[in-house]
Design a protein around this motif. Sequence first.
Motif, PDB file in Angstrom:
ATOM      1  N   GLY A   1     -36.326 -97.134 -48.536  1.00 34.85           N
ATOM      2  CA  GLY A   1     -36.930 -98.345 -47.985  1.00 34.85           C
ATOM      3  C   GLY A   1     -38.444 -98.239 -47.950  1.00 34.85           C
ATOM      4  N   MET A   2     -38.934 -97.086 -47.494  1.00 30.82           N
ATOM      5  CA  MET A   2     -40.379 -96.878 -47.419  1.00 30.82           C
ATOM      6  C   MET A   2     -41.025 -96.977 -48.801  1.00 30.82           C
ATOM      7  SD  MET A   2     -42.424 -93.406 -46.452  1.00 30.82           S
ATOM      8  CE  MET A   2     -41.897 -92.627 -47.975  1.00 30.82           C
ATOM      9  N   VAL A   3     -40.407 -96.312 -49.791  1.00 27.20           N
ATOM     10  CA  VAL A   3     -40.986 -96.317 -51.140  1.00 27.20           C
ATOM     11  C   VAL A   3     -41.002 -97.735 -51.701  1.00 27.20           C
ATOM     12  CG1 VAL A   3     -40.691 -95.492 -53.493  1.00 27.20           C
ATOM     13  CG2 VAL A   3     -40.321 -93.935 -51.577  1.00 27.20           C
ATOM     14  N   ALA A   4     -39.889 -98.458 -51.509  1.00 29.79           N
ATOM     15  CA  ALA A   4     -39.811 -99.824 -52.029  1.00 29.79           C
ATOM     16  C   ALA A   4     -40.907-100.692 -51.416  1.00 29.79           C
ATOM     17  CB  ALA A   4     -38.435-100.413 -51.735  1.00 29.79           C
ATOM     18  N   ILE A   5     -41.077-100.576 -50.104  1.00 30.65           N
ATOM     19  CA  ILE A   5     -42.107-101.379 -49.443  1.00 30.65           C
ATOM     20  C   ILE A   5     -43.493-100.969 -49.933  1.00 30.65           C
ATOM     21  CG2 ILE A   5     -43.181-101.893 -47.235  1.00 30.65           C
ATOM     22  CD1 ILE A   5     -40.442-101.667 -45.963  1.00 30.65           C
ATOM     23  N   GLY A   6     -43.685 -99.677 -50.154  1.00 33.01           N
ATOM     24  CA  GLY A   6     -44.972 -99.195 -50.644  1.00 33.01           C
ATOM     25  C   GLY A   6     -45.356 -99.865 -51.956  1.00 33.01           C
ATOM     26  N   PHE A   7     -44.401 -99.930 -52.887  1.00 36.62           N
ATOM     27  CA  PHE A   7     -44.720-100.556 -54.171  1.00 36.62           C
ATOM     28  C   PHE A   7     -44.899-102.068 -54.020  1.00 36.62           C
ATOM     29  CE2 PHE A   7     -43.194 -96.483 -55.861  1.00 36.62           C
ATOM     30  CZ  PHE A   7     -44.248 -96.214 -56.709  1.00 36.62           C
ATOM     31  N   THR A   8     -44.106-102.678 -53.120  1.00 40.54           N
ATOM     32  CA  THR A   8     -44.284-104.110 -52.861  1.00 40.54           C
ATOM     33  C   THR A   8     -45.701-104.390 -52.353  1.00 40.54           C
ATOM     34  OG1 THR A   8     -41.972-104.115 -52.182  1.00 40.54           O
ATOM     35  CG2 THR A   8     -43.251-106.096 -51.705  1.00 40.54           C
ATOM     36  N   MET A   9     -46.202-103.499 -51.493  1.00 41.70           N
ATOM     37  CA  MET A   9     -47.548-103.703 -50.949  1.00 41.70           C
ATOM     38  C   MET A   9     -48.601-103.628 -52.049  1.00 41.70           C
ATOM     39  SD  MET A   9     -47.672-102.034 -47.162  1.00 41.70           S
ATOM     40  CE  MET A   9     -47.834-100.370 -47.700  1.00 41.70           C
ATOM     41  N   ILE A  10     -48.419-102.696 -52.971  1.00 37.47           N
ATOM     42  CA  ILE A  10     -49.376-102.604 -54.084  1.00 37.47           C
ATOM     43  C   ILE A  10     -49.373-103.916 -54.859  1.00 37.47           C
ATOM     44  CG2 ILE A  10     -49.912-101.468 -56.270  1.00 37.47           C
ATOM     45  CD1 ILE A  10     -48.802 -98.905 -55.145  1.00 37.47           C
ATOM     46  N   ALA A  11     -48.160-104.429 -55.165  1.00 34.75           N
ATOM     47  CA  ALA A  11     -48.060-105.663 -55.945  1.00 34.75           C
ATOM     48  C   ALA A  11     -48.727-106.821 -55.217  1.00 34.75           C
ATOM     49  CB  ALA A  11     -46.589-105.978 -56.212  1.00 34.75           C
ATOM     50  N   ILE A  12     -48.435-106.949 -53.920  1.00 29.77           N
ATOM     51  CA  ILE A  12     -49.000-108.067 -53.154  1.00 29.77           C
ATOM     52  C   ILE A  12     -50.520-107.953 -53.071  1.00 29.77           C
ATOM     53  CG2 ILE A  12     -49.122-109.092 -50.858  1.00 29.77           C
ATOM     54  CD1 ILE A  12     -46.191-108.442 -50.514  1.00 29.77           C
ATOM     55  N   ALA A  13     -50.995-106.745 -52.774  1.00 24.95           N
ATOM     56  CA  ALA A  13     -52.450-106.558 -52.655  1.00 24.95           C
ATOM     57  C   ALA A  13     -53.121-106.834 -53.991  1.00 24.95           C
ATOM     58  CB  ALA A  13     -52.756-105.146 -52.177  1.00 24.95           C
ATOM     59  N   ALA A  14     -52.499-106.374 -55.099  1.00 26.09           N
ATOM     60  CA  ALA A  14     -53.109-106.562 -56.417  1.00 26.09           C
ATOM     61  C   ALA A  14     -53.139-108.046 -56.781  1.00 26.09           C
ATOM     62  CB  ALA A  14     -52.329-105.773 -57.473  1.00 26.09           C
ATOM     63  N   LEU A  15     -52.028-108.755 -56.558  1.00 22.52           N
ATOM     64  CA  LEU A  15     -51.983-110.194 -56.851  1.00 22.52           C
ATOM     65  C   LEU A  15     -53.021-110.935 -56.024  1.00 22.52           C
ATOM     66  CD1 LEU A  15     -48.286-111.445 -57.069  1.00 22.52           C
ATOM     67  CD2 LEU A  15     -50.076-111.540 -58.815  1.00 22.52           C
ATOM     68  N   GLY A  16     -53.032-110.642 -54.742  1.00 19.17           N
ATOM     69  CA  GLY A  16     -53.979-111.304 -53.848  1.00 19.17           C
ATOM     70  C   GLY A  16     -55.405-111.054 -54.308  1.00 19.17           C
ATOM     71  N   PHE A  17     -55.690-109.810 -54.635  1.00 18.38           N
ATOM     72  CA  PHE A  17     -57.049-109.444 -55.037  1.00 18.38           C
ATOM     73  C   PHE A  17     -57.446-110.164 -56.317  1.00 18.38           C
ATOM     74  CE2 PHE A  17     -60.304-106.583 -56.740  1.00 18.38           C
ATOM     75  CZ  PHE A  17     -61.115-106.451 -55.622  1.00 18.38           C
ATOM     76  N   LEU A  18     -56.498-110.171 -57.277  1.00 17.66           N
ATOM     77  CA  LEU A  18     -56.745-110.800 -58.575  1.00 17.66           C
ATOM     78  C   LEU A  18     -57.094-112.273 -58.413  1.00 17.66           C
ATOM     79  CD1 LEU A  18     -56.366-109.535 -61.446  1.00 17.66           C
ATOM     80  CD2 LEU A  18     -54.287-110.910 -61.581  1.00 17.66           C
TER      81      LEU A  18
ATOM     82  N   ARG B   1     -60.342-112.882 -56.697  1.00 17.69           N
ATOM     83  CA  ARG B   1     -61.506-112.672 -57.564  1.00 17.69           C
ATOM     84  C   ARG B   1     -61.750-113.865 -58.475  1.00 17.69           C
ATOM     85  NH1 ARG B   1     -63.993-107.748 -58.468  1.00 17.69           N
ATOM     86  NH2 ARG B   1     -65.350-109.000 -59.775  1.00 17.69           N
ATOM     87  N   ASN B   2     -60.682-114.451 -59.038  1.00 16.36           N
ATOM     88  CA  ASN B   2     -60.949-115.596 -59.918  1.00 16.36           C
ATOM     89  C   ASN B   2     -60.970-116.920 -59.155  1.00 16.36           C
ATOM     90  OD1 ASN B   2     -58.346-116.599 -59.696  1.00 16.36           O
ATOM     91  ND2 ASN B   2     -57.639-115.731 -61.620  1.00 16.36           N
ATOM     92  N   GLY B   3     -60.930-116.838 -57.827  1.00 17.95           N
ATOM     93  CA  GLY B   3     -61.203-118.027 -57.013  1.00 17.95           C
ATOM     94  C   GLY B   3     -60.069-119.024 -56.904  1.00 17.95           C
ATOM     95  N   THR B   4     -58.836-118.622 -57.242  1.00 16.58           N
ATOM     96  CA  THR B   4     -57.739-119.584 -57.180  1.00 16.58           C
ATOM     97  C   THR B   4     -56.729-119.258 -56.091  1.00 16.58           C
ATOM     98  OG1 THR B   4     -56.515-118.332 -58.832  1.00 16.58           O
ATOM     99  CG2 THR B   4     -57.890-120.136 -59.636  1.00 16.58           C
ATOM    100  N   LEU B   5     -57.067-118.277 -55.252  1.00 17.66           N
ATOM    101  CA  LEU B   5     -56.093-117.863 -54.234  1.00 17.66           C
ATOM    102  C   LEU B   5     -55.725-119.021 -53.306  1.00 17.66           C
ATOM    103  CD1 LEU B   5     -54.404-115.648 -52.944  1.00 17.66           C
ATOM    104  CD2 LEU B   5     -56.365-115.033 -51.560  1.00 17.66           C
ATOM    105  N   HIS B   6     -56.734-119.810 -52.890  1.00 10.24           N
ATOM    106  CA  HIS B   6     -56.452-120.870 -51.922  1.00 10.24           C
ATOM    107  C   HIS B   6     -55.539-121.947 -52.480  1.00 10.24           C
ATOM    108  CE1 HIS B   6     -59.960-122.116 -54.235  1.00 10.24           C
ATOM    109  NE2 HIS B   6     -59.603-123.349 -53.978  1.00 10.24           N
TER     110      HIS B   6
END
Lengths: 340, 459
Positions: free
Chosen positions: B326-343, B346-351
Amino acid sequence: MNLDLNSIWFILVGVLFTGYAMLDGFDLGIGALHLFTKDDTERRILINAIGPVWDGNEVWLVTGGGALFAAFPDVYATVFSGFYLAFILLLFALIFRAVAIEFRSKQPMRWWRQMWDIGFSAGSIVSALLIGVAMGNIAWGVPIDANGEFAGTFLGLLKPYPLLIGVTTVALFMMHGAIYGLMKTEGALHDKLRGWAMNCIIFFVICAAITTMATLLYVPHMAERVRENPWLFSIALANMLAIANIPREFYHGRDWKAFLSSCATMLTLMALFGLDQYPNLVFSQPNPENSLTIYNAASSSKTLGIMLIIAGIGVPIVIAYTVCIYWIFRGKVKMDRMSY
Amino acid sequence: MDVLTLSRIQFGLTIAFHYLYPPLSIGLGVVLVCMEGLWLKTKNPVYHQMARFWTKVFALTFAIGVATGIVMEFEFGTNWAAYSRFVGDVFGSALAAEGIFAFFLESGFLAVLLFGWDKVSRKVHFFSTCMVALGAHFSAVWIIVANSWMQTPAGYHVVMHDGVMRAEVTDFWQVVFNPSTLERLSHTVCGAWCTGAFLVVSVSAWYLLKRKHLEFARASLKVGLSIALIASLLQAVTGHASAQGVAKNQPVKLAAFEGLYNTESNAPLTVIGWVDETDQKVIGLQIPDMLSFLAFNNFHAQVTGLDSVAPDDRPPVEACFMFFHGMVAIGFTMIAIAALGFLYFRNGTLHERRWLLWVLVFSVLLPQIANQLGWFAAEVGRQPWIVYGVMKTPEGLSKIVQANVVLTSLILFTIIYFLLFAVFIYLLNDKIQHGPDEQDLTPSGKLALPNELTRQPKS
C-alpha cells in the motif's frame, strides 16, 4: 559526597526539574488563576503573558524525563509503571492545558471559550497537584520489592503527606504565576493581580509552614543530612529568607525581585529535597534496603559520560537562546492580531 | 484481552495519532522557510502573506504534536518498563538528546516565529523560522536513531546489571549511525516533506476551484508543487535504499513485505496481489526475478524467505505485505500527481483542469496514509521482536501493570484523541475557509519594505 558521574547526573536531573518548576511553574500558576477573572480580555492578556514561552518551558519536563530515562532507567521504569494512573492523568491534564491555550482564541463563541478556559485551568491545577503528589511520595518513600518494582497501589499514593505536598505545590505555583502576571500586566488587571498575589502568598506561606512541620514530625529521614551537617542549615535558612523576601518585595512593588525570590524559594526547596534524598532516588518504605539509588539504578558510566558531553554542549546553547527569547518578549503584554 | 494486547493497541493508537502531526511540522517548516526566504529575496508581499497564513496552520499542528508527543515519552515507562530497563542505557540517551538538541530549539524559536513578527527584524524572524524547521528535523534525527537501533541494534553489548540483563553502550557513534539510521532517516524526512507540501497543494487547489485568493493560491502552488515533486521523487530513491537495507539487515522482514515463504534465487516481485497464508504463497501479478534485482542489484541473487526462521519468529505476513505494498503504491501515485500538477502548472493550464484540481485537493491524504502504512510495515515487520533479534515484545512489558488499568487508559486515550482530532479538523477547516489575511499584503512596522526600495532613486 564525592562528585562521581552518578552524583553529577543526580544534580543535573535535579537542575532540569528545578528549571521546570521555575519556568513552567508560573505557566501552571497562571492557569490555576485563570478562572478568577471573568473578563475575556483579561483572560486573554494572562494567556498571552505566557503565550510565547509556555511551550519551551514544558520542554524542561520532557528533557528532565528523557534525562531520567537515560541516566537512571530503573527509576524511570519503576516510577512510571508504578504511578501508572497518576501519570496517565498528568498526561491528560497536560494535553488539555496545551491544546486549550492554542484552541481557545480560535473561535469567538462564549461556550467555546468557556470550555477551553475550564480545560486550561483544570489542566493546570491537576498538573501542579499531581507533580506535587509524586514528589511527596518520593519524599515519604514508596513500597519497592526486591526486584526494584513498585509494590503499592494507586490509592496508596494518596496518603495525607503527599497530598499536602500536592496542595503546597499548587500554592507555590499560584504565587509564582501571580507574581509573573504582575510583571506582564498594567492598569486595572495589574491591581486585581496584586490582590490575588497577596492571597496566594498567604496561602503558600501557610502551606509551607505546615509542610515543614509535617516533614520534621513525620518524615524524619527528609531532614537527616541537614541534622547531621549543621552547616547545611544555611540552605534551610536561605529558603526561609527567600520566602520572607517575597512579601517584602511585593509590598514595595518590586515585582521582578519578588519573582526572583520566588525562584530562589524553589531552588532552595529543591536543594533541600535533593540533599536529603541523596544518594536515594526512590526511597523504599518499608524496606529501605530496596531503595533505588544513584548507583543501583544508573546507566553505565560510559553512557553517563556521553550524556555529560551532550549536556555540556547542549545546555549552554539552550540557556543562551532561552535568555534571548525572554528578552525579545520582555515587558508588559501588548495584544496584537497574532495574540491568542 | 490481556495486558500485552492492550498495551500494544494503546501504543499503536497513540503513536499513530501522534504521527499525524510531526510530519506536518517538519514539512510545513520547510515550506515556511521557502516562503519567507522567497519574501526576503523577491520582496513580493504575497510571499509574506503566505508565510503568515501557513504559520497559523503550523501553530495548530505543532500544539497537538507537542501535547501528544509527551504521551509517547511517558508510555515507554508506564507500559514498557521492562523494555525501558533493558534499553535505557542506549535508548534513553537518544531521547534525552532529542530534548536538548531538538525540542528546546523548536519550541524556543517558535515563540519568535508565531509572536515575533512585529518585535524583531525580518532577518531575525527568518533565522527563527529556519531554527524551528531545523529543530523539527533534529527531533526526527534522534527519534529515528532510537527507533533504528531497535531495528538494527549496534554499538552495544548485553551485560548483567544487578541480576538483570541489559544492553549497554560500547560505541556511541555506532549506536547513532547503526546500519539502518541513514536510509530510514532520509526516507522518513522525505515523507514529512511530502506531507507538508501536499497540504499546501491541497488547500491552494481548493482556492483555485472556488476561484478565491487566486494570487495567493498560485504562488502557494508553485512552492507546494515544487517541494512535493522533489520530495516524492527523493522518496522513491530513499525508499529503494531503505528496502535494500531491510533486505540486508532484516531479511525476515523483507520476506514478510513480499510474502516470500521460501528462500529462493531469481525471486519475483509482486506488483499487486495478496498473501494466501494457509497455502503459504502469494497470488497476484508478479514480475520474475525483479525482487532479487531490487534487493541485491542482481537478477539471480538469493533472497531469504520466511522459512529461514521458526514460524513463531515470523511477523504477521499478510498485514506486512499489505502495509508495504500500500505504501509503495501510494508513493508512486504521489509522484504521478505531483508531476502532472507541476507540468500543467508550468504551462499555465492547471486552473482549467478541474479534475486534476480535485485530485490535488484530496492528495493531502496520500502522504498521511503512506506515512502510517510505512510505519506499520516497519514496526509490525519487526515483530515478534521489540529489539530486533535481542528482545521479544512480550518481554518488554511492565511487570506490575494490570490489564484493567491499561484498558481504562486506552478507553480514555481513544475518547480524548477522537475529540482532539475533531476539533483539529474543525479549526483547520475554519482557517482554510477564512483564507489568507488581505492586510498581510501590506506588511507594517518593522516588516514594512526596506527603505532602499521605497526611496526615490537619486538623480
